[in-house]
Design a protein around this motif. Structure first.
Motif, short mmCIF file in Angstrom:
data_model
loop_
_atom_site.label_atom_id
_atom_site.label_comp_id
_atom_site.label_asym_id
_atom_site.label_seq_id
_atom_site.Cartn_x
_atom_site.Cartn_y
_atom_site.Cartn_z
N GLY A 163 0.81 -1.21 0.00
CA GLY A 163 0.00 0.00 0.00
C GLY A 163 0.84 1.26 0.00
N VAL A 164 1.93 1.25 0.78
CA VAL A 164 2.82 2.41 0.79
C VAL A 164 3.47 2.61 -0.58
CG1 VAL A 164 4.93 3.35 1.78
CG2 VAL A 164 3.24 2.28 3.26
N ALA A 165 3.92 1.50 -1.20
CA ALA A 165 4.55 1.61 -2.52
C ALA A 165 3.56 2.12 -3.57
CB ALA A 165 5.11 0.25 -2.94
N ILE A 166 2.35 1.58 -3.53
CA ILE A 166 1.34 2.04 -4.50
C ILE A 166 0.97 3.49 -4.23
CG2 ILE A 166 -1.03 1.67 -5.26
CD1 ILE A 166 -0.65 -1.30 -4.75
N GLY A 167 0.92 3.87 -2.94
CA GLY A 167 0.60 5.26 -2.62
C GLY A 167 1.63 6.23 -3.16
N PHE A 168 2.91 5.88 -3.06
CA PHE A 168 3.94 6.75 -3.61
C PHE A 168 3.89 6.77 -5.14
CE2 PHE A 168 6.08 6.44 0.55
CZ PHE A 168 6.40 7.78 0.72
N GLY A 169 3.60 5.63 -5.74
CA GLY A 169 3.57 5.59 -7.21
C GLY A 169 2.37 6.28 -7.80
N ALA A 170 1.23 6.20 -7.12
CA ALA A 170 0.00 6.79 -7.64
C ALA A 170 -0.48 7.94 -6.75
CB ALA A 170 -1.08 5.72 -7.73
N ARG A 171 0.46 8.74 -6.28
CA ARG A 171 0.08 9.83 -5.39
C ARG A 171 -0.75 10.89 -6.09
NH1 ARG A 171 5.53 10.05 -6.36
NH2 ARG A 171 6.35 11.93 -7.40
N ASN A 172 -0.51 11.11 -7.40
CA ASN A 172 -1.32 12.09 -8.13
C ASN A 172 -2.77 11.62 -8.22
OD1 ASN A 172 0.86 13.80 -8.56
ND2 ASN A 172 1.42 12.80 -10.48
N LEU A 173 -2.94 10.32 -8.48
CA LEU A 173 -4.29 9.78 -8.56
C LEU A 173 -4.99 9.86 -7.21
CD1 LEU A 173 -6.42 8.33 -10.28
CD2 LEU A 173 -5.35 6.16 -9.62
N VAL A 174 -4.27 9.54 -6.14
CA VAL A 174 -4.85 9.63 -4.80
C VAL A 174 -5.20 11.07 -4.46
CG1 VAL A 174 -4.42 9.21 -2.35
CG2 VAL A 174 -3.66 7.54 -4.05
N THR A 175 -4.32 12.00 -4.83
CA THR A 175 -4.57 13.41 -4.56
C THR A 175 -5.82 13.89 -5.31
OG1 THR A 175 -2.21 13.80 -4.25
CG2 THR A 175 -3.59 15.72 -4.68
N ASP A 176 -5.92 13.51 -6.59
CA ASP A 176 -7.11 13.90 -7.36
C ASP A 176 -8.38 13.33 -6.75
OD1 ASP A 176 -5.34 15.13 -9.05
OD2 ASP A 176 -5.31 13.52 -10.52
N PHE A 177 -8.32 12.07 -6.35
CA PHE A 177 -9.51 11.42 -5.78
C PHE A 177 -9.93 12.08 -4.48
CE2 PHE A 177 -11.47 8.19 -3.10
CZ PHE A 177 -12.51 7.76 -3.92
N LEU A 178 -8.99 12.30 -3.57
CA LEU A 178 -9.34 12.91 -2.29
C LEU A 178 -9.82 14.34 -2.46
CD1 LEU A 178 -6.44 11.58 -0.01
CD2 LEU A 178 -8.80 10.77 -0.15
N SER A 179 -9.18 15.08 -3.38
CA SER A 179 -9.64 16.46 -3.63
C SER A 179 -11.06 16.46 -4.18
CB SER A 179 -8.69 17.14 -4.62
OG SER A 179 -7.38 17.22 -4.09
N GLY A 180 -11.36 15.52 -5.10
CA GLY A 180 -12.71 15.44 -5.64
C GLY A 180 -13.74 15.09 -4.58
N VAL A 181 -13.38 14.18 -3.67
CA VAL A 181 -14.32 13.80 -2.61
C VAL A 181 -14.64 15.00 -1.72
CG1 VAL A 181 -14.57 12.42 -0.52
CG2 VAL A 181 -13.67 11.38 -2.61
N PHE A 182 -13.63 15.75 -1.31
CA PHE A 182 -13.86 16.89 -0.43
C PHE A 182 -14.58 18.03 -1.17
CE2 PHE A 182 -10.51 14.88 2.14
CZ PHE A 182 -11.13 14.94 3.38
N MET A 183 -14.30 18.21 -2.46
CA MET A 183 -15.01 19.24 -3.22
C MET A 183 -16.50 18.93 -3.29
SD MET A 183 -12.43 20.08 -6.38
CE MET A 183 -10.87 20.91 -6.10
N ILE A 184 -16.83 17.65 -3.47
CA ILE A 184 -18.23 17.27 -3.55
C ILE A 184 -18.90 17.35 -2.18
CG2 ILE A 184 -19.77 15.33 -4.03
CD1 ILE A 184 -17.84 14.48 -6.23
N LEU A 185 -18.21 16.89 -1.15
CA LEU A 185 -18.79 16.93 0.19
C LEU A 185 -19.01 18.37 0.67
CD1 LEU A 185 -16.82 14.07 2.01
CD2 LEU A 185 -19.18 14.03 1.18
N GLU A 186 -18.08 19.26 0.36
CA GLU A 186 -18.19 20.66 0.78
C GLU A 186 -19.03 21.49 -0.17
OE1 GLU A 186 -14.21 21.99 1.10
OE2 GLU A 186 -13.70 20.67 2.78
N ASP A 187 -19.47 20.92 -1.29
CA ASP A 187 -20.30 21.62 -2.27
C ASP A 187 -19.64 22.93 -2.71
OD1 ASP A 187 -22.39 22.03 -3.97
OD2 ASP A 187 -23.74 22.86 -2.45
N GLN A 188 -18.37 22.83 -3.11
CA GLN A 188 -17.66 24.01 -3.55
C GLN A 188 -18.19 24.53 -4.88
OE1 GLN A 188 -13.45 23.24 -3.53
NE2 GLN A 188 -13.43 22.57 -1.40
N TYR A 189 -18.59 23.64 -5.76
CA TYR A 189 -19.20 24.02 -7.03
C TYR A 189 -19.98 22.82 -7.55
CZ TYR A 189 -15.02 21.63 -8.79
OH TYR A 189 -14.02 20.72 -9.03
#
Length: 353
Positions: free
Chosen positions: A140-166
């Motif tokens: 999991g740590v290795a995959i997290g480092f390799g796909a950190r951009n994907l994880v960042t995009d996913f988490l940012s999208g989740v918080f944007m939707i939950l906070e109803d930013q747009y």
């Protein structure tokens, strides 16, 4: 002769199995089965119970989340029928937001329930889970480092939707691109630009967001008139135009406040600027500004107030200066003036004398 043939020739032939030996082996196998069948049955029933409980729990959780999302959509549709709800609620935006939240919650619930059931099944087989969990953590740590951009995009999208930013239909400025939101995803947000182009913006790249469609907007109009005009009369004409506009459709819904004359913003030798402002529905400020300019211009024309840049006002004949069209007197008109004498050419001398 090869070594394999030699070895086969030297091996002793197997002795035939007697009836007593076969009976003894069958007795031992039956005894082993009799000793372990209860353990097998216990393990099988435990695994079956784990699977049944996990499947039922997963179905119950997913059904509860689906009902919750449906209830959110029904409440949005109920509010949408009201006068204020029609202005504040976007059905498509609310639907996509609720579906995205429901999809994330259902995926997380399924992962947790099925993952826990899988670990319990492995434990029922007496398998040591410590090395497996340690290996999963390292992977999991290795995959997290390799796909950190994907994880960042996913988490940012989740918080944007939950906070109803747009949401869908909003006009936003995302820094890297701006336009109307077409689709909000967990990884990518789609924007339609002014020229019709589609921008695919990764949610992890959005560092700041400016939503132009939430709350309310402001329509500002600058009216430039001559400095000799009566300011009270100008204010009265603008106020009457704004009040008439606020009573007509569809401007009575798009205007969320009275049209206010804020005052003078600039005073020059040949002009002065009066600023007019009004609070409007989000995303409708530009249309309100155009209509307000139209009505103010008509009102000023009817009141005889000229804006800067129009045709010059003709002067009255009684006040006209009769010498306005005459040129200024010239010093060269008199032959005795020093300027005329200096400009007169010298006479040529007579060479015959």
């Amino acid at each position: 002769m090869s070594w394999s043939a030699l070895a086969a020739a030297t091996e002793p032939e197997p002795l035939p199995v007697t009836l007593d030996e076969a009976a003894e082996r069958a007795t031992n196998a039956a005894g082993w089965v009799e000793e372990n069948w209860s353990t097998w049955l216990n393990t099988g029933l435990r695994i079956l119970l784990i699977l049944v409980v996990a499947i039922l729990l997963r179905m119950a959780v997913r059904r509860a989340l689906t009902k919750l999302i449906d209830r959110m959509n029904r409440s949005a549709q109920a509010v949408e029928g009201t006068a204020l709800g029609g202005l504040l609620v976007n059905a498509e935006r609310r639907r996509q937001r609720s579906e995205a939240i429901g999809s994330v919650l259902r995926s997380v619930a399924s992962f947790l329930i099925l993952g826990t059931a899988g670990l319990m099944i492995l434990g029922a087989f007496k398998i040591d889970l410590a090395p497996l969990l340690a290996s999963a953590g390292v992977a999991g740590v290795a995959i997290g480092f390799g796909a950190r951009n994907l994880v960042t995009d996913f988490l940012s999208g989740v918080f944007m939707i939950l906070e109803d930013q747009y949401g869908v239909g909003d006009s936003v400025d995302a820094g890297v691109a701006s336009g109307e939101v077409v689709e909000v995803g967990l990884r990518v947000t789609k924007l339609r630009g002014v020229d019709g182009e589609i921008w695919y913006v990764r949610n992890g790249e959005i560092k700041r967001i400016g939503n132009l469609s939430q709350g309310w907007a402001t329509a500002c109009v600058d009216v430039t008139v001559r400095p000799s005009e009566d300011l009270d009369k100008v204010r009265s004409v603008i106020t009457e135009a704004g009040e008439a506009m606020a009573k007509e459709e569809p401007w009575n819904e798009r205007l969320w406040g009275p049209v206010e004359v804020l005052g003078l913003t600039e005073v020059l030798i040949d002009s002065m600027t009066v600023r007019v402002s009004a609070k409007t529905m989000p995303g409708k400020a530009l249309g309100v500004e155009r209509e307000l300019r139209w009505r103010i211009k008509r009102g000023l024309d009817q009141a005889g107030i000229r804006i800067v840049g129009g045709l010059p006002q003709p002067a009255d004949e009684a006040d006209a200066d009769p010498t306005a069209g005459m040129a200024a007197p010239s010093a060269f008109a008199s032959t005795t003036s020093p300027q005329s004498a200096a400009a007169t050419p010298l006479p040529r001398p007579d060479l015959n004398k």
